[in-house]
Design a protein around this motif. Structure first.
Motif, PDB file in Angstrom:
ATOM      1  N   CYS A 166      30.734  30.933  37.426  1.00  0.00           N
ATOM      2  CA  CYS A 166      31.326  29.352  37.269  1.00  0.00           C
ATOM      3  C   CYS A 166      31.324  28.744  35.889  1.00  0.00           C
ATOM      4  CB  CYS A 166      30.539  28.773  37.983  1.00  0.00           C
ATOM      5  SG  CYS A 166      31.049  28.604  40.418  1.00  0.00           S
ATOM      6  N   GLY A 167      32.272  27.956  35.816  1.00  0.00           N
ATOM      7  CA  GLY A 167      32.277  26.958  34.766  1.00  0.00           C
ATOM      8  C   GLY A 167      32.617  28.029  33.407  1.00  0.00           C
ATOM      9  N   VAL A 168      33.168  29.391  33.637  1.00  0.00           N
ATOM     10  CA  VAL A 168      32.759  29.956  32.199  1.00  0.00           C
ATOM     11  C   VAL A 168      34.150  31.027  31.817  1.00  0.00           C
ATOM     12  CG1 VAL A 168      32.399  31.628  30.444  1.00  0.00           C
ATOM     13  CG2 VAL A 168      30.600  30.535  31.471  1.00  0.00           C
ATOM     14  N   GLN A 169      35.379  30.877  31.176  1.00  0.00           N
ATOM     15  CA  GLN A 169      36.287  31.459  31.615  1.00  0.00           C
ATOM     16  C   GLN A 169      36.568  32.863  30.779  1.00  0.00           C
ATOM     17  OE1 GLN A 169      39.825  30.449  32.822  1.00  0.00           O
ATOM     18  NE2 GLN A 169      40.429  32.713  32.702  1.00  0.00           N
ATOM     19  N   ARG A 170      36.499  33.828  32.175  1.00  0.00           N
ATOM     20  CA  ARG A 170      36.230  35.065  31.696  1.00  0.00           C
ATOM     21  C   ARG A 170      37.739  35.592  32.534  1.00  0.00           C
ATOM     22  NH1 ARG A 170      30.756  36.768  31.522  1.00  0.00           N
ATOM     23  NH2 ARG A 170      30.087  35.348  29.697  1.00  0.00           N
ATOM     24  N   ASN A 171      38.309  37.080  31.759  1.00  0.00           N
ATOM     25  CA  ASN A 171      39.615  36.903  31.687  1.00  0.00           C
ATOM     26  C   ASN A 171      39.461  38.809  32.874  1.00  0.00           C
ATOM     27  OD1 ASN A 171      41.174  35.572  30.242  1.00  0.00           O
ATOM     28  ND2 ASN A 171      42.093  36.896  29.150  1.00  0.00           N
ATOM     29  N   PHE A 172      40.112  38.436  34.156  1.00  0.00           N
ATOM     30  CA  PHE A 172      40.000  39.309  34.794  1.00  0.00           C
ATOM     31  C   PHE A 172      41.037  40.944  34.705  1.00  0.00           C
ATOM     32  CE2 PHE A 172      41.084  41.557  39.829  1.00  0.00           C
ATOM     33  CZ  PHE A 172      39.918  41.527  39.709  1.00  0.00           C
ATOM     34  N   ASN A 173      40.233  42.217  34.420  1.00  0.00           N
ATOM     35  CA  ASN A 173      40.889  43.333  34.103  1.00  0.00           C
ATOM     36  C   ASN A 173      41.163  44.311  35.508  1.00  0.00           C
ATOM     37  OD1 ASN A 173      40.525  43.853  31.023  1.00  0.00           O
ATOM     38  ND2 ASN A 173      38.890  42.664  31.688  1.00  0.00           N
ATOM     39  N   ILE A 174      42.151  44.045  35.982  1.00  0.00           N
ATOM     40  CA  ILE A 174      42.864  45.510  36.662  1.00  0.00           C
ATOM     41  C   ILE A 174      42.843  47.098  36.377  1.00  0.00           C
ATOM     42  CG2 ILE A 174      43.721  46.426  38.975  1.00  0.00           C
ATOM     43  CD1 ILE A 174      44.474  42.680  38.564  1.00  0.00           C
ATOM     44  N   ASN A 175      42.251  47.762  36.706  1.00  0.00           N
ATOM     45  CA  ASN A 175      42.811  49.162  35.706  1.00  0.00           C
ATOM     46  C   ASN A 175      43.221  50.550  37.373  1.00  0.00           C
ATOM     47  OD1 ASN A 175      42.925  51.891  33.667  1.00  0.00           O
ATOM     48  ND2 ASN A 175      41.095  51.844  33.229  1.00  0.00           N
ATOM     49  N   THR A 176      44.833  50.379  37.259  1.00  0.00           N
ATOM     50  CA  THR A 176      44.969  51.799  38.045  1.00  0.00           C
ATOM     51  C   THR A 176      45.155  52.361  37.618  1.00  0.00           C
ATOM     52  OG1 THR A 176      47.379  50.486  37.932  1.00  0.00           O
ATOM     53  CG2 THR A 176      45.449  49.849  39.663  1.00  0.00           C
ATOM     54  N   GLU A 177      45.072  53.386  38.326  1.00  0.00           N
ATOM     55  CA  GLU A 177      45.923  55.051  37.653  1.00  0.00           C
ATOM     56  C   GLU A 177      46.430  56.110  39.034  1.00  0.00           C
ATOM     57  OE1 GLU A 177      43.211  59.503  37.102  1.00  0.00           O
ATOM     58  OE2 GLU A 177      42.839  57.538  35.909  1.00  0.00           O
ATOM     59  N   LEU A 178      47.844  56.586  38.564  1.00  0.00           N
ATOM     60  CA  LEU A 178      47.859  57.789  39.206  1.00  0.00           C
ATOM     61  C   LEU A 178      48.345  59.064  38.798  1.00  0.00           C
ATOM     62  CD1 LEU A 178      51.495  55.896  40.741  1.00  0.00           C
ATOM     63  CD2 LEU A 178      49.237  55.714  41.562  1.00  0.00           C
ATOM     64  N   ARG A 179      47.526  60.287  39.443  1.00  0.00           N
ATOM     65  CA  ARG A 179      47.598  61.587  38.807  1.00  0.00           C
ATOM     66  C   ARG A 179      47.616  62.215  39.892  1.00  0.00           C
ATOM     67  NH1 ARG A 179      43.764  63.009  35.079  1.00  0.00           N
ATOM     68  NH2 ARG A 179      42.427  61.320  35.112  1.00  0.00           N
ATOM     69  N   VAL A 180      48.589  63.689  39.862  1.00  0.00           N
ATOM     70  CA  VAL A 180      49.353  64.607  40.395  1.00  0.00           C
ATOM     71  C   VAL A 180      48.712  65.647  39.720  1.00  0.00           C
ATOM     72  CG1 VAL A 180      50.993  65.450  41.579  1.00  0.00           C
ATOM     73  CG2 VAL A 180      51.264  62.900  41.066  1.00  0.00           C
ATOM     74  N   ASN A 181      48.736  66.816  40.506  1.00  0.00           N
ATOM     75  CA  ASN A 181      48.428  67.918  39.975  1.00  0.00           C
ATOM     76  C   ASN A 181      48.823  68.719  40.833  1.00  0.00           C
ATOM     77  OD1 ASN A 181      45.891  70.204  39.773  1.00  0.00           O
ATOM     78  ND2 ASN A 181      44.367  69.225  40.619  1.00  0.00           N
ATOM     79  N   ALA A 182      49.866  69.780  40.065  1.00  0.00           N
ATOM     80  CA  ALA A 182      50.467  70.717  40.956  1.00  0.00           C
ATOM     81  C   ALA A 182      49.832  71.812  41.981  1.00  0.00           C
ATOM     82  CB  ALA A 182      51.395  71.735  39.994  1.00  0.00           C
TER      83      ALA A 182
END
Length: 216
Positions: A166-182
């Motif tokens: 509260c009362g502080v500007q903090r950016n929000f981070n979203i880190n997504t990943e897709l990974r495919v294995n043969a």
């Protein structure tokens, strides 16, 4: 942006089913009547080249969507050796109505996967506020043979929600990943997983929980 706006009408129904039961003692309140404003500060990653990710906020302030249009991980014939993993990190500036704070209570991810027998894939997401040591990460695995749309849902218990300070500007981070294995799939065959589709953009829906900030 159009894909995110088209999904807005369905967000209220998704919000009702994707979140854990509400604990009255948690302090959770109804969404504030004033609009929140979410802007992308930075976007980085092989899964979201410049201009391929957009954000839209639902009219009822219960959710926002991130729309991807070029998010594809693949292995096999003619695939770049580095294409087996794609990721996207969004750094979001979130302006909330005065006197309120928010947390990400759930997220719905959608896309399409074509996995040969013996192949596998995974969708992963992590969430954190700028400057906070608390990071929530959830992984959803998929196995071939698979050739269909996919959906995964992340849900956070009320007691485990991480609230914006509260009362502080903090950016929000979203880190997504897709990974495919043969894996043991036939050599030369192709397996892939997307967070986009041939008939339009796919929007990831993030559900919000709200609390009132203590009076200063």
């Amino acid at each position: 942006m159009a894909g995110g706006l088209l999904l807005s009408g369905a967000i209220a129904a998704l919000f009702a089913t994707a979140l854990p039961a509400h604990d009255p003692s948690s302090g959770i309140v109804e969404p504030p009547p004033d609009r929140i404003v979410i802007k992308i500060a930075t976007v980085n990653g092989s899964g979201c080249p410049q201009g391929t990710a957009a954000v839209a906020v639902s009219p009822d302030n219960t959710a926002f969507t991130v729309t991807y249009s070029d998010y594809l991980a693949q292995v096999g014939a003619n695939a770049d050796p580095t294409a087996f993993r794609k990721n996207c990190q969004l750094n979001l500036i979130v302006h909330v109505p005065q006197g309120f704070t928010y947390a990400i209570a759930g997220a719905d991810y959608r896309g399409f996967a074509s996995l040969q027998r013996g192949a596998s894939s995974a969708q992963k997401a992590s969430y954190y506020f700028q400057g906070s040591p608390n990071t929530a990460a959830i992984t959803h695995p998929f196995r071939g043979p698979y050739d269909d749309n996919w959906q995964s849902t992340d849900v956070t218990d009320w007691a485990q929600l991480v609230w914006a300070p509260c009362g502080v500007q903090r950016n929000f981070n979203i880190n997504t990943e897709l990974r495919v294995n043969a894996g043991t799939s036939t050599p030369g065959s192709t397996s892939f997983m997307t967070m986009d589709s041939t008939d339009g953009d796919i929007s990831t829906v993030y559900h919000l929980a709200w609390k009132e900030c203590p009076e200063s």
